[in-house]
Scaffold this motif. Structure first.
Motif, mmCIF file in Angstrom:
data_model
loop_
_atom_site.group_PDB
_atom_site.id
_atom_site.type_symbol
_atom_site.label_atom_id
_atom_site.label_comp_id
_atom_site.label_asym_id
_atom_site.label_seq_id
_atom_site.Cartn_x
_atom_site.Cartn_y
_atom_site.Cartn_z
ATOM 1 N N GLU A 15 0.832 -1.200 0.000
ATOM 2 C CA GLU A 15 0.000 0.000 0.000
ATOM 3 C C GLU A 15 0.865 1.247 0.000
ATOM 4 N N ASP A 16 0.382 2.264 -0.679
ATOM 5 C CA ASP A 16 1.078 3.547 -0.711
ATOM 6 C C ASP A 16 0.584 4.376 0.468
ATOM 7 N N ARG B 153 1.747 7.388 1.360
ATOM 8 C CA ARG B 153 1.993 8.819 1.220
ATOM 9 C C ARG B 153 0.666 9.577 1.260
ATOM 10 N N ARG C 182 1.036 12.174 -3.375
ATOM 11 C CA ARG C 182 0.849 11.204 -4.452
ATOM 12 C C ARG C 182 0.387 11.866 -5.744
#
Length: 78
Positions: free
Chosen positions: A28-29, A31, A36
């Protein structure tokens, strides 16, 4: 009959492709959204002389009037 077979092969291929992409997306990102998608957000201005940056006095906020009932009667709003 051949069109049905081609359609089924296409659907199976799409499902396999979706499963492979889902398997790769385990990470998972974390940020923030502004980081993003920085191209979607304009840069923040840092101008000390700008009256819009001085909080509620210089902002574009519209506050509820103190005499709302008087204004409603004056404009015949019910």
């Amino acid at each position: 009959m051949p069109l049905i077979i081609l359609g089924l092969i296409t659907i199976v291929g799409i499902v396999i492709l979706a499963l492979v992409q889902y398997g790769r997306s385990g990470e998972e990102d974390t940020r923030p959204v502004r980081e993003r998608y920085s191209h979607a957000f304009p840069p923040k201005r840092r101008d000390p002389d700008d009256p819009d940056d001085n909080g509620p006095e210089g902002s574009h906020t519209i506050y509820f009037p103190e005499d709302a009932e008087v204004q409603k009667r004056k404009r015949n709003i019910h």
